[in-house]
Write an enzyme that holds these catalytic residues in place. Structure first.
Site, PDB file in Angstrom:
ATOM      1  N   ARG A 114       0.829  -1.197   0.000  1.00  0.00           N
ATOM      2  CA  ARG A 114       0.000   0.000   0.000  1.00  0.00           C
ATOM      3  C   ARG A 114       0.871   1.257   0.000  1.00  0.00           C
ATOM      4  NH1 ARG A 114      -4.733   2.310  -1.376  1.00  0.00           N
ATOM      5  NH2 ARG A 114      -5.979   3.136   0.348  1.00  0.00           N
ATOM      6  N   THR A 413      -9.081   0.457  -9.987  1.00  0.00           N
ATOM      7  CA  THR A 413      -8.313  -0.686  -9.460  1.00  0.00           C
ATOM      8  C   THR A 413      -8.434  -1.855 -10.426  1.00  0.00           C
ATOM      9  OG1 THR A 413      -8.808   0.064  -7.211  1.00  0.00           O
ATOM     10  CG2 THR A 413      -7.938  -2.147  -7.416  1.00  0.00           C
ATOM     11  N   THR A 431      -3.702  -0.966  -7.662  1.00  0.00           N
ATOM     12  CA  THR A 431      -4.508   0.201  -7.982  1.00  0.00           C
ATOM     13  C   THR A 431      -3.675   1.472  -8.060  1.00  0.00           C
ATOM     14  OG1 THR A 431      -6.442   1.475  -7.230  1.00  0.00           O
ATOM     15  CG2 THR A 431      -4.963   0.651  -5.531  1.00  0.00           C
ATOM     16  N   ASP A 455      -7.990   8.363   0.014  1.00  0.00           N
ATOM     17  CA  ASP A 455      -8.664   7.322   0.798  1.00  0.00           C
ATOM     18  C   ASP A 455      -8.679   7.651   2.292  1.00  0.00           C
ATOM     19  OD1 ASP A 455      -9.512   5.684  -1.199  1.00  0.00           O
ATOM     20  OD2 ASP A 455      -7.994   4.135  -0.919  1.00  0.00           O
TER      21      ASP A 455
END
Length: 595
Positions: A114, A413, A431, A455
């Protein structure tokens, strides 16, 4: 609690230093001799399987399997190809989560690739003066760009479990970027929907808007700059974009977004530095696991909310015999369980390095039983459902706390699933966040930067205790839900999907369709979907709503939800690979040797 450790091995760089590059280890495929890839939703056979949203990516992954590579090798090769053909959904400017079943040990491993916030990110970075920035303004900015983790994820996966070098894994995609691929309607329409903001950045405009407009269907799209960037990564590994000239170009692009002086768009500068790029680490985390009707459902732990939310919803549903219900009641329970799980997701899940996420309790049977007692067969819970208290003390159906809001999450994504002849399985979701990411191409490098930091919650949505506020080095919460299901300790099914927060409901509904409603995998994946995320339910065309509306459900129509890719292991050395028949233009399911 989640165990996390950075992964830092570099064996393949020694091979390159010794001259044992991919070209000498395994010959690269001949791009011109290769037959045109097929787009098909289902394939059954042996030798290994690949399912993605794109025929070029599936073909490249399949070629790796056919030449003796394993599921990890094929996953990296397919992901790199998706960076070419699905540049608005994924690529080296983004991040993702990699879930791997290792046949040799019987263990499930997960890599957290991430994106991270820069060290200069603060809790109010998206709310200067206390007022949240307009979401669209935050998306198309340097401020939204997180430190990318995709190349490092590829590198770590290959080093830990792969059999080929990064050079070999990227060979097919380098050729693909140079020779190009045929533009389809999905690529054209995604380009067209981003044309206004793409046009404001000269590098983006030059790459994606030739002659000032979206490429026509049937034309060939080439990206030689990306091919060159891939060559650097093939030689140098992830260091090629975390240090050196590419890293400097990324930082300059983030800090001084190269917007056309004639544009009237407000494009905020970002906070990323070369030190942020150099400090990036992939983290190995404990997978989440839930027992569901005798199956073991493995997913990705925080900062993904996929594993905990899918797992909690399944635990709630296990309290009911869905197979004995009619369709309306089964779907009613699915929607209610999803709303409940999303309430708890929004309240408790964030980056485990920054907040204490009660993973064990969220996935406990006691908490599921307490939450399940809220579900009534003839009524809908008021929305939004309040979160529960995963505190280890479960006695009934107490009142919840403050109803939670939800930060927007892009619908883009991509997902891929691979399996090999030795029983290894990969479920990998990656993504760049919104379709088109930040909209900003790094000049001369051929890839879009992500907008993953949107996000984060821009302001506190949880009455003073939001787990997903921005912070230095923090990883924003995600809904990516790569999933692997074991039956009797052996891999049975692997799946995942794009779609922002609807990823969770796509995976959950597909599992309910397959496990509880008796549908085979192609039917379970293709069935019309509905997505309930603790608010109004979105529903695709074909999803029957009348009887559910009579119970109190409300629906908002949407064209499509997700674009799943899955592989089922049939137990006799054979695989059923399944991709979307129509969503996102239809996917591509392939096996090495078709029946």
């Amino acid at each position: 609690m989640t165990r996390a450790r950075p992964v830092r091995t570099r064996w393949w760089t020694l091979l390159v230093a010794l001259g044992l590059t991919a070209a000498t280890l395994v010959a690269a495929p001949d791009a011109e001799a290769r037959t045109r890839p097929v787009r098909q939703p289902v394939a059954v056979g042996s030798g290994g399987a690949v399912a993605t949203v794109d025929p070029e990516a599936s073909a490249i992954g399949l070629d790796v399997l056919a030449r003796g590579g394993n599921a990890v090798d094929a996953a990296v090769a397919s992901a790199a190809a998706l960076g070419v053909t699905e540049p608005y959904s994924a690529g080296i400017g983004g991040g993702g989560f990699f879930v791997f079943y290792e046949a040799a040990t019987g263990e499930v491993h997960t890599l957290d690739g991430r994106e991270t916030a820069p060290a200069a990110m603060r809790v109010d970075s998206f709310a200067p003066g206390g007022s949240a920035l307009p979401f669209a303004e935050a998306v198309t900015s340097g401020l939204s760009v997180g430190v990318p983790g995709t190349p490092a994820t590829w590198e770590e996966a290959l080093e830990r479990w792969g059999t080929i070098t990064m050079n070999r894994a990227l060979a097919g995609s380098i050729q693909l970027a140079r020779r190009g691929f045929e533009v389809d309607e999905t690529f054209r329409s995604q380009t067209e929907s981003n044309a206004d903001r793409f046009a404001d950045f000269p590098a983006t405009r030059e790459l994606f808007l030739p002659d000032g407009e979206a490429p026509a269907v049937g034309t060939r799209f080439r990206n030689p700059d990306l091919a060159d960037t891939y060559r650097l990564i093939a030689r140098e590994g992830a260091d090629a974009i975390t240090t050196g000239p590419v890293a400097e170009d990324i930082v300059e692009t983030v800090q001084q977004p190269p917007v056309d002086p004639a544009a009237d768009r407000v494009v905020r500068p970002g906070l990323m530095t070369t030190a942020d790029l150099a400090a990036y680490e992939v983290v190995e985390r404990e997978p989440t696991v839930s027992d569901y009707r005798g199956l073991e459902v493995y997913g990705m732990g925080p900062p993904s909310s996929g594993g905990t939310t899918v797992g909690e919803a399944l635990n709630v549903l296990e309290r009911f015999d869905l197979s004995a219900m009619d369709r309306t009641q089964a779907l009613h329970h699915y929607l209610e369980a999803s709303a409940i799980a999303f309430a708890d997701r929004n309240r408790y899940v964030g980056d485990p390095a920054s907040v204490d996420v009660p993973v064990e309790e969220l996935l406990s049977d006691g908490f599921a039983a307490e939450r399940a007692c809220l579900v009534e067969p003839d009524a809908v819970l008021p929305r939004p459902v309040a979160p529960g208290s995963p505190d280890g003390s479960y006695t009934g159906c107490p009142d919840g706390g403050i109803p939670g809001g939800e930060s927007p999450e892009g619908p883009s994504t991509t997902h891929l699933t691979t399996a090999d002849r030795w029983g290894n399985v990969v479920s990998y979701t990656l993504t760049i966040e919104s379709t088109g990411g930040s909209g900003i191409v790094v000049p001369g490098r051929g890839f879009l930067l992500n907008n993953e930091l949107t996000d984060f919650s821009f302001t506190d949505t949880q009455g003073g205790d939001d787990p997903n506020l921005p912070g230095p080095g923090k990883r924003p919460r995600s809904s990516m839900s790569p999933t692997i299901v074991l039956r009797d300790g052996e891999p049975w099914l692997a799946l995942g999907s794009p779609g922002g927060a609807t990823i969770i409901t796509t995976v959950l509904q597909t599992l309910v369709n397959r496990v509880d409603l008796g549908q085979d995998l192609p039917t379970a994946l293709a069935a019309p979907r509905a997505s309930q995320r603790n608010g109004t339910t979105q529903a695709e065309p074909g999803f029957e709503t009348a009887e559910l509306q009579a119970l109190g459900h409300t629906f908002t129509p949407t064209a499509e939800l997700g674009a799943a890719a899955a592989v089922e292991l049939l137990g006799d050395g054979r695989f059923q690979a399944v991709a979307e028949p129509t969503r996102r233009g239809g996917g591509s399911a392939r096996v090495v040797e078709e029946d």
